[in-house]
Design a protein around this motif. Structure first.
Motif, mmCIF file in Angstrom:
data_model
loop_
_atom_site.group_PDB
_atom_site.id
_atom_site.type_symbol
_atom_site.label_atom_id
_atom_site.label_comp_id
_atom_site.label_asym_id
_atom_site.label_seq_id
_atom_site.Cartn_x
_atom_site.Cartn_y
_atom_site.Cartn_z
ATOM 1 N N SER A 11 -92.997 -30.430 6.357
ATOM 2 C CA SER A 11 -93.766 -29.363 7.008
ATOM 3 C C SER A 11 -93.048 -28.013 6.980
ATOM 4 N N GLU A 12 -91.741 -28.025 6.718
ATOM 5 C CA GLU A 12 -90.990 -26.770 6.643
ATOM 6 C C GLU A 12 -91.268 -25.992 5.357
ATOM 7 N N TYR A 13 -91.828 -26.659 4.373
ATOM 8 C CA TYR A 13 -92.045 -26.012 3.074
ATOM 9 C C TYR A 13 -93.350 -25.218 3.098
ATOM 10 N N HIS A 14 -93.292 -24.045 3.701
ATOM 11 C CA HIS A 14 -94.485 -23.208 3.821
ATOM 12 C C HIS A 14 -94.613 -22.233 2.657
ATOM 13 N N VAL A 15 -93.590 -22.126 1.824
ATOM 14 C CA VAL A 15 -93.613 -21.291 0.622
ATOM 15 C C VAL A 15 -92.896 -22.037 -0.497
ATOM 16 N N TYR A 16 -93.158 -21.598 -1.751
ATOM 17 C CA TYR A 16 -92.454 -22.184 -2.889
ATOM 18 C C TYR A 16 -91.194 -21.409 -3.235
ATOM 19 N N GLU A 17 -90.860 -20.418 -2.460
ATOM 20 C CA GLU A 17 -89.568 -19.748 -2.582
ATOM 21 C C GLU A 17 -88.569 -20.586 -1.783
ATOM 22 N N PHE A 18 -88.075 -21.622 -2.431
ATOM 23 C CA PHE A 18 -87.323 -22.650 -1.727
ATOM 24 C C PHE A 18 -86.004 -22.149 -1.136
ATOM 25 N N PHE A 19 -85.480 -21.039 -1.630
ATOM 26 C CA PHE A 19 -84.239 -20.510 -1.066
ATOM 27 C C PHE A 19 -84.425 -20.134 0.407
ATOM 28 N N LYS A 20 -85.683 -19.835 0.802
ATOM 29 C CA LYS A 20 -85.967 -19.518 2.198
ATOM 30 C C LYS A 20 -85.927 -20.780 3.067
ATOM 31 N N ILE A 21 -86.160 -21.912 2.458
ATOM 32 C CA ILE A 21 -86.134 -23.182 3.195
ATOM 33 C C ILE A 21 -84.713 -23.735 3.249
ATOM 34 N N TRP A 22 -83.999 -23.618 2.114
ATOM 35 C CA TRP A 22 -82.683 -24.231 1.993
ATOM 36 C C TRP A 22 -81.537 -23.310 2.412
ATOM 37 N N ASN A 23 -81.866 -22.074 2.777
ATOM 38 C CA ASN A 23 -80.835 -21.106 3.195
ATOM 39 C C ASN A 23 -79.751 -20.931 2.132
ATOM 40 N N CYS A 24 -80.197 -20.671 0.917
ATOM 41 C CA CYS A 24 -79.284 -20.406 -0.184
ATOM 42 C C CYS A 24 -79.830 -19.232 -0.983
ATOM 43 N N SER A 25 -79.151 -18.858 -2.033
ATOM 44 C CA SER A 25 -79.629 -17.748 -2.859
ATOM 45 C C SER A 25 -80.821 -18.190 -3.715
ATOM 46 N N ARG A 26 -81.554 -17.194 -4.220
ATOM 47 C CA ARG A 26 -82.691 -17.500 -5.081
ATOM 48 C C ARG A 26 -82.232 -18.225 -6.352
ATOM 49 N N ASP A 27 -81.156 -17.744 -6.945
ATOM 50 C CA ASP A 27 -80.649 -18.373 -8.174
ATOM 51 C C ASP A 27 -80.204 -19.814 -7.918
ATOM 52 N N GLU A 28 -79.567 -20.046 -6.765
ATOM 53 C CA GLU A 28 -79.140 -21.406 -6.426
ATOM 54 C C GLU A 28 -80.345 -22.324 -6.258
ATOM 55 N N ALA A 29 -81.377 -21.818 -5.622
ATOM 56 C CA ALA A 29 -82.585 -22.630 -5.422
ATOM 57 C C ALA A 29 -83.229 -22.981 -6.756
ATOM 58 N N ASN A 30 -83.312 -22.013 -7.662
ATOM 59 C CA ASN A 30 -83.898 -22.271 -8.982
ATOM 60 C C ASN A 30 -83.070 -23.305 -9.754
ATOM 61 N N THR A 31 -81.750 -23.226 -9.620
ATOM 62 C CA THR A 31 -80.879 -24.201 -10.283
ATOM 63 C C THR A 31 -81.114 -25.603 -9.739
ATOM 64 N N ARG A 32 -81.239 -25.714 -8.425
ATOM 65 C CA ARG A 32 -81.475 -27.025 -7.811
ATOM 66 C C ARG A 32 -82.796 -27.632 -8.291
ATOM 67 N N VAL A 33 -83.822 -26.801 -8.379
ATOM 68 C CA VAL A 33 -85.129 -27.300 -8.825
ATOM 69 C C VAL A 33 -85.045 -27.809 -10.255
ATOM 70 N N HIS A 34 -84.324 -27.106 -11.114
ATOM 71 C CA HIS A 34 -84.200 -27.550 -12.506
ATOM 72 C C HIS A 34 -83.323 -28.799 -12.615
ATOM 73 N N GLU A 35 -82.393 -28.974 -11.699
ATOM 74 C CA GLU A 35 -81.652 -30.235 -11.629
ATOM 75 C C GLU A 35 -82.614 -31.372 -11.260
ATOM 76 N N PHE A 36 -83.487 -31.086 -10.332
ATOM 77 C CA PHE A 36 -84.495 -32.055 -9.890
ATOM 78 C C PHE A 36 -85.355 -32.521 -11.064
ATOM 79 N N PHE A 37 -85.685 -31.617 -11.976
ATOM 80 C CA PHE A 37 -86.516 -31.970 -13.131
ATOM 81 C C PHE A 37 -85.874 -33.030 -14.015
ATOM 82 N N GLU A 38 -84.549 -33.129 -13.987
ATOM 83 C CA GLU A 38 -83.831 -34.059 -14.863
ATOM 84 C C GLU A 38 -83.633 -35.431 -14.229
ATOM 85 N N THR A 39 -84.117 -35.612 -13.017
ATOM 86 C CA THR A 39 -83.875 -36.858 -12.292
ATOM 87 C C THR A 39 -85.133 -37.718 -12.207
#
Length: 239
Positions: free
Chosen positions: A136-164
């Protein structure tokens, strides 16, 4: 506006209502909760506006016609045919059994519409980064706002997710989505319009074909939040 287009709302409504005996009766009038008022004689007394009067001057009636049935009713055999203000209500509103000459084109998203993307991603983030969140915390797809990290870090995490396997086999279809779209496809041409990145295009197409085979005419990718390549707004794709 209707008159400018050559459409006479009073005459169409009146003809439809007076040809429909179940609506034109006073008893049905009270049951449906509307009253008839004349378009002409605006200065006449109130009593002259609330009754049907047989005069030489034509009186027009206004009323809310019955709503057409929902899509679910078509499965119950309700026919919906030739419905228009200028038509006859004796013919019930329906879509013909034959394919429509021109179907409405509908764009359908993927994540959270066809599949539970966020649930699988959130599970990956919890296991890999020990970052615990509720879906329920995921109110936007700008995940860095949810994870309290930088935008670049969030994008990196998502692309890591794609490989799993969390992404490749962990995204489940939304319950009821396939059934609903099967019904809708009888009356509409469906296309996928997703913000997903080009890097996961092949897997996304395979996933859609597995769970929603034969439903979509086209699949378009916006390539949003990508590490490379040009992104395209969904609005431009739809246009």
């Amino acid at each position: 506006m209707a008159r400018m287009l050559g459409y006479e709302p009073c005459s169409h409504s009146s003809r439809a209502l007076f040809n429909y005996s179940s609506i034109s009766s006073p008893e049905a009038n009270r049951r449906l909760g509307f009253t008839f008022r004349a378009c002409s004689d605006a200065n006449a007394g109130d009593n002259s506006k609330r009754v049907f009067v047989k005069e030489k001057k034509k009186l027009y009636g206004f009323a809310c016609l019955p709503h057409p049935p929902l899509l679910g009713n078509f499965e119950e055999g309700i026919s919906v045919e030739d419905w228009s203000l200028g038509g006859s209500p004796s013919k019930p509103f329906c879509f013909p059994d034959q394919p429509l000459l021109q179907k409405l084109v509908v764009a359908v998203d993927v994540d959270e519409v066809l599949g539970n993307f966020v649930s699988a991603l959130n599970e990956f983030i919890a296991d890999r980064y020990s970052s615990i969140h509720s879906v329920s915390e995921y109110h936007v797809y700008e995940f860095f706002k949810i994870w309290n990290c930088s935008r670049d870090e969030a994008n990196t995490r998502v692309h890591e997710f794609f490989e799993t396997s969390y992404f490749k086999s962990g995204i489940q279809p939304i319950p009821g989505a396939q059934v609903a779209l099967r019904k809708l496809s009888r009356f509409c041409n469906l296309s996928v319009v997703t913000s997903r990145q080009n890097v996961i295009k092949d897997h996304t197409i395979e996933w859609i074909e597995k769970h929603f085979s034969g439903l979509f005419q086209d699949i378009h990718f916006g390539n949003h939040f990508a590490l490379d390549g040009v992104s395209r707004p969904k609005s431009d794709i739809c246009l």
